[in-house]
Design a protein around this motif. Structure first.
Motif, PDB file in Angstrom:
ATOM      1  N   UNK A   1       0.834  -1.205   0.000  1.00  0.00           N
ATOM      2  CA  UNK A   1       0.000   0.000   0.000  1.00  0.00           C
ATOM      3  C   UNK A   1       0.867   1.253   0.000  1.00  0.00           C
ATOM      4  N   UNK A   2       0.331   2.344  -0.527  1.00  0.00           N
ATOM      5  CA  UNK A   2       1.041   3.620  -0.444  1.00  0.00           C
ATOM      6  C   UNK A   2       0.705   4.287   0.891  1.00  0.00           C
ATOM      7  N   UNK A   3       1.225   5.489   1.098  1.00  0.00           N
ATOM      8  CA  UNK A   3       1.051   6.207   2.364  1.00  0.00           C
ATOM      9  C   UNK A   3      -0.413   6.476   2.696  1.00  0.00           C
ATOM     10  N   UNK A   4      -1.226   6.673   1.670  1.00  0.00           N
ATOM     11  CA  UNK A   4      -2.643   6.940   1.883  1.00  0.00           C
ATOM     12  C   UNK A   4      -3.496   5.695   2.016  1.00  0.00           C
ATOM     13  N   UNK A   5      -2.871   4.524   1.959  1.00  0.00           N
ATOM     14  CA  UNK A   5      -3.616   3.276   2.091  1.00  0.00           C
ATOM     15  C   UNK A   5      -4.132   2.713   0.778  1.00  0.00           C
ATOM     16  N   UNK A   6      -3.770   3.324  -0.341  1.00  0.00           N
ATOM     17  CA  UNK A   6      -4.186   2.818  -1.649  1.00  0.00           C
ATOM     18  C   UNK A   6      -3.393   1.557  -1.983  1.00  0.00           C
ATOM     19  N   UNK A   7      -4.101   0.523  -2.409  1.00  0.00           N
ATOM     20  CA  UNK A   7      -3.461  -0.745  -2.739  1.00  0.00           C
ATOM     21  C   UNK A   7      -2.683  -0.619  -4.044  1.00  0.00           C
ATOM     22  N   UNK A   8      -1.390  -0.888  -3.971  1.00  0.00           N
ATOM     23  CA  UNK A   8      -0.532  -0.818  -5.146  1.00  0.00           C
ATOM     24  C   UNK A   8      -0.357  -2.173  -5.817  1.00  0.00           C
ATOM     25  N   UNK A   9      -0.157  -3.224  -5.020  1.00  0.00           N
ATOM     26  CA  UNK A   9       0.245  -4.502  -5.604  1.00  0.00           C
ATOM     27  C   UNK A   9      -0.146  -5.655  -4.690  1.00  0.00           C
ATOM     28  N   UNK A  10      -0.523  -6.765  -5.303  1.00  0.00           N
ATOM     29  CA  UNK A  10      -0.812  -8.008  -4.594  1.00  0.00           C
ATOM     30  C   UNK A  10       0.048  -9.088  -5.219  1.00  0.00           C
ATOM     31  N   UNK A  11       0.695  -9.896  -4.390  1.00  0.00           N
ATOM     32  CA  UNK A  11       1.522 -10.983  -4.903  1.00  0.00           C
ATOM     33  C   UNK A  11       1.594 -12.127  -3.918  1.00  0.00           C
ATOM     34  N   UNK A  12       2.244 -13.207  -4.352  1.00  0.00           N
ATOM     35  CA  UNK A  12       2.445 -14.354  -3.477  1.00  0.00           C
ATOM     36  C   UNK A  12       3.915 -14.750  -3.503  1.00  0.00           C
ATOM     37  N   UNK A  13       4.352 -15.381  -2.408  1.00  0.00           N
ATOM     38  CA  UNK A  13       5.740 -15.834  -2.323  1.00  0.00           C
ATOM     39  C   UNK A  13       5.896 -16.809  -1.165  1.00  0.00           C
TER      40      UNK A  13
END
Length: 155
Positions: A15-27
């Motif tokens: 997430x960015x500073x404002x809580x906006x979701x940037x990326x989802x991944x798995x590992x």
């Protein structure tokens, strides 16, 4: 690869500073994966928060990833995205590998190294990368774990 699908796998969200979701991944090892993102992604400096959720297997994490990307619409994902297409991320990728590196290693040693890495559940590339990170003092990095040598084999 039945064994690898049963390993616990993390679903992570960035997430960015404002809580906006940037990326989802798995590992399987999210800390290693996040280090790769930090080196490769031009949007990485925007990451201010993250969450990690563990699943019993890779297949369960993959299913959760596909659903999260479709429903939550992270701005930087391309795979499984309904808003982005292949090629959209080219400008966001900063390769840490501007040119291939060559290292001269005798063939028999390279073969043995490959076998040892496989016994350790990893690859030569990952071991070399981890070794370099450890050698230059990257924070939080430990040297790669060497697999046990089979009885009767030269050390």
């Amino acid at each position: 690869m039945t064994g690898s699908t049963e390993r616990p796998t993390a679903l992570y969200r960035l997430f960015d500073e404002g809580g906006t979701l940037l990326y989802v991944g798995i590992a399987v090892d999210p800390e290693v994966r996040l280090r790769v993102h930090s080196r490769e992604k031009t949007w990485w400096p925007r990451v201010a928060q993250r969450s990690i959720e563990w699943f019993a297997s890779r297949s369960k994490a993959e299913a959760a990833e596909v659903q999260a990307i479709a429903c939550e619409r992270p701005s930087q994902n391309v795979s499984h995205s309904t808003t982005r297409q292949r090629g959209d991320a080219k400008a966001e990728y900063r390769s840490p590998y501007p040119k291939p590196r060559q290292v001269r290693i005798p063939t028999d040693m390279w073969t043995q190294f490959g076998r040892a890495a496989k016994l350790g559940g990893t690859s030569r590339a990952k071991v070399v990368s981890q070794m370099i990170d450890w050698y230059i003092g990257e924070p939080g990095v430990t040297p790669p774990v060497r697999p046990p040598i089979a009885p009767g084999c030269p050390s």
